[in-house]
Write a protein that holds these residues in place. Structure first.
Motif, short mmCIF file in Angstrom:
data_model
loop_
_atom_site.label_atom_id
_atom_site.label_comp_id
_atom_site.label_asym_id
_atom_site.label_seq_id
_atom_site.Cartn_x
_atom_site.Cartn_y
_atom_site.Cartn_z
N LEU A 92 0.86 -1.19 0.00
CA LEU A 92 0.00 0.00 0.00
C LEU A 92 0.89 1.24 0.00
CD1 LEU A 92 -2.66 -1.19 2.60
CD2 LEU A 92 -2.82 -1.21 0.10
N ASP A 93 0.84 2.00 -1.08
CA ASP A 93 1.77 3.11 -1.28
C ASP A 93 1.57 4.26 -0.29
OD1 ASP A 93 3.13 1.87 -3.33
OD2 ASP A 93 1.89 2.76 -4.91
N ASP A 94 0.39 4.36 0.31
CA ASP A 94 0.15 5.46 1.24
C ASP A 94 0.49 5.10 2.68
OD1 ASP A 94 -1.92 3.66 1.39
OD2 ASP A 94 -3.48 5.18 1.67
N LEU A 95 1.03 3.90 2.88
CA LEU A 95 1.50 3.48 4.20
C LEU A 95 3.02 3.34 4.19
CD1 LEU A 95 -1.02 0.66 5.22
CD2 LEU A 95 -1.10 3.09 5.81
N THR A 96 3.65 3.62 5.32
CA THR A 96 5.09 3.43 5.42
C THR A 96 5.41 1.94 5.40
OG1 THR A 96 5.06 3.31 7.83
CG2 THR A 96 5.34 5.51 6.84
N VAL A 97 6.69 1.65 5.28
CA VAL A 97 7.14 0.25 5.28
C VAL A 97 6.65 -0.46 6.54
CG1 VAL A 97 9.20 -1.18 5.62
CG2 VAL A 97 9.12 0.50 3.76
N VAL A 98 6.89 0.12 7.70
CA VAL A 98 6.52 -0.56 8.95
C VAL A 98 5.01 -0.74 9.04
CG1 VAL A 98 6.41 1.52 10.41
CG2 VAL A 98 6.98 -0.71 11.42
N ASP A 99 4.23 0.22 8.55
CA ASP A 99 2.78 0.09 8.61
C ASP A 99 2.28 -0.97 7.63
OD1 ASP A 99 2.38 1.91 10.65
OD2 ASP A 99 2.19 3.62 9.30
N ASN A 100 2.94 -1.11 6.48
CA ASN A 100 2.61 -2.22 5.59
C ASN A 100 2.88 -3.56 6.26
OD1 ASN A 100 1.89 -1.90 2.49
ND2 ASN A 100 3.13 -0.11 3.03
N VAL A 101 3.99 -3.65 6.95
CA VAL A 101 4.40 -4.92 7.55
C VAL A 101 3.48 -5.32 8.70
CG1 VAL A 101 6.26 -6.10 8.80
CG2 VAL A 101 6.79 -4.70 6.80
N GLN A 145 10.31 -5.99 -2.45
CA GLN A 145 10.02 -7.41 -2.28
C GLN A 145 10.43 -7.89 -0.89
OE1 GLN A 145 7.84 -9.35 -3.05
NE2 GLN A 145 8.38 -10.12 -5.11
N ARG A 146 11.49 -7.33 -0.34
CA ARG A 146 11.86 -7.67 1.05
C ARG A 146 10.78 -7.21 2.03
NH1 ARG A 146 17.24 -9.03 2.60
NH2 ARG A 146 18.49 -9.49 0.74
N VAL A 147 10.22 -6.04 1.78
CA VAL A 147 9.11 -5.57 2.62
C VAL A 147 7.94 -6.53 2.50
CG1 VAL A 147 7.46 -3.71 3.02
CG2 VAL A 147 9.84 -3.16 2.47
N ALA A 148 7.65 -6.96 1.28
CA ALA A 148 6.54 -7.90 1.07
C ALA A 148 6.79 -9.22 1.79
CB ALA A 148 6.35 -8.14 -0.43
N VAL A 149 8.03 -9.68 1.80
CA VAL A 149 8.36 -10.91 2.53
C VAL A 149 8.17 -10.70 4.03
CG1 VAL A 149 10.23 -12.49 3.14
CG2 VAL A 149 9.90 -11.82 0.75
N ALA A 150 8.62 -9.54 4.54
CA ALA A 150 8.42 -9.24 5.97
C ALA A 150 6.94 -9.27 6.32
CB ALA A 150 9.02 -7.88 6.31
N ARG A 151 6.10 -8.65 5.48
CA ARG A 151 4.66 -8.66 5.71
C ARG A 151 4.12 -10.09 5.71
NH1 ARG A 151 1.32 -6.00 1.04
NH2 ARG A 151 2.24 -7.82 0.05
N ALA A 152 4.60 -10.91 4.76
CA ALA A 152 4.12 -12.29 4.66
C ALA A 152 4.49 -13.12 5.89
CB ALA A 152 4.68 -12.94 3.40
N LEU A 153 5.61 -12.78 6.53
CA LEU A 153 6.08 -13.53 7.70
C LEU A 153 5.53 -12.99 9.01
CD1 LEU A 153 9.85 -13.95 6.72
CD2 LEU A 153 8.04 -15.68 6.57
N MET A 154 4.76 -11.93 8.96
CA MET A 154 4.35 -11.20 10.16
C MET A 154 3.64 -12.08 11.18
SD MET A 154 4.55 -8.20 11.48
CE MET A 154 3.92 -7.60 13.04
N ASN A 155 2.75 -12.93 10.73
CA ASN A 155 1.97 -13.76 11.64
C ASN A 155 2.56 -15.16 11.83
OD1 ASN A 155 0.13 -11.71 12.15
ND2 ASN A 155 -1.26 -12.33 10.51
N ARG A 156 3.84 -15.29 11.56
CA ARG A 156 4.57 -16.56 11.74
C ARG A 156 3.87 -17.72 11.00
NH1 ARG A 156 8.21 -15.27 15.87
NH2 ARG A 156 7.51 -13.54 17.18
N PRO A 157 3.70 -17.60 9.69
CA PRO A 157 2.94 -18.62 8.96
C PRO A 157 3.67 -19.95 8.89
CG PRO A 157 4.05 -17.16 7.42
CD PRO A 157 4.26 -16.58 8.79
N ALA A 158 2.90 -21.02 8.88
CA ALA A 158 3.48 -22.34 8.69
C ALA A 158 4.03 -22.50 7.28
CB ALA A 158 2.43 -23.41 8.98
N LEU A 159 3.40 -21.82 6.32
CA LEU A 159 3.76 -21.97 4.91
C LEU A 159 3.88 -20.61 4.25
CD1 LEU A 159 4.00 -23.71 2.27
CD2 LEU A 159 1.50 -23.60 2.13
#
Length: 225
Positions: A92-101, A145-159
């Motif tokens: 989301l371009d209107d959110l900072t990196v940390v807020d996206n994550v 893409q690193r930010v996107a990976v951080a967001r994807a890992l945020m909730n400690r996913p199994a997969l």
């Protein structure tokens, strides 16, 4: 981690996008799914993500029978069990990196302070802590893409599901993302990666399957490639 049994998928009476496909992925594996355009790779990913349902067969992920979930239960499953990384980042371009994550954690009900602490941990782990207050539009493709990976890992996913994660990147940024995914796998993260990039599959997957016309035509562990 993933158990797919005799899955078929047809759209509007046409030829099957997947044809009686069965697949098992163990916890801790990094599986690359390759094949030509239209082979069924994205259909497979969508079924595992609970974004689509098979015409026949069953899909079980981390003990959850995904193909039987209601729409609301599918959304909860995606928030809690899987993380998703896309070719074009979907930040989301209107959110900072940390807020996206932190967004997935906030949607899951995690208190703000705990969510931001988890985000700081991930940004440090991925080497982008200095970008916390930046906006995505000012970042390189590799950084986004690193930010996107951080967001994807945020909730400690199994997969972790990754759909063409280097497809929109230049070669240098693609190599960085490949190294990142290899590091995540080395740390024990289960990954399913859909890609046209043979170098990416070779460098970060412990196993590669090839899908052609909705069927698995090759299933090769890394040591045999």
């Amino acid at each position: 981690m993933i158990e797919i049994r005799a899955v078929s998928k047809r759209y509007d009476g046409g030829p099957p996008a997947l044809a009686d496909l069965s697949l098992t992925v163990r916890a801790g594996e990094a599986l690359a799914v390759v094949g030509p355009s239209g082979s069924g790779k994205s259909t497979l990913l969508n079924l595992i993500a609970g974004l689509d349902r098979p015409s026949a067969g069953s899909v079980t992920v981390d003990g959850v029978r995904v193909d039987t979930l209601s729409e609301a239960a599918s959304a909860r499953y995606r928030r809690t069990r899987i993380g998703m990384v896309f070719q074009f980042f979907n930040l989301l371009d209107d959110l900072t990196v940390v807020d996206n994550v932190v967004l997935p954690a906030r949607l899951a009900g995690l208190p703000r302070a705990k969510a931001r602490a988890r985000a700081a941990e991930l940004l440090g782990y991925l080497g982008i802590h200095r970008l916390a207050d930046a906006y995505p539009g000012r970042l390189s493709g590799g950084e986004r893409q690193r930010v996107a990976v951080a967001r994807a890992l945020m909730n400690r996913p199994a997969l972790l599901l990754a759909d063409e994660p280097t497809g929109a990147l230049d070669s240098a940024s693609g190599a960085q993302v490949s190294e990142l995914l290899a590091g995540l796998h080395a740390d024990g993260q289960t990954i399913l990666l859909v890609t046209h990039d043979a170098v990416l599959a070779e460098s970060c997957a412990s196993r590669t399957i090839e899908i052609v016309d909705g069927a698995i035509t090759r299933d090769v562990p890394a040591a045999a490639r």
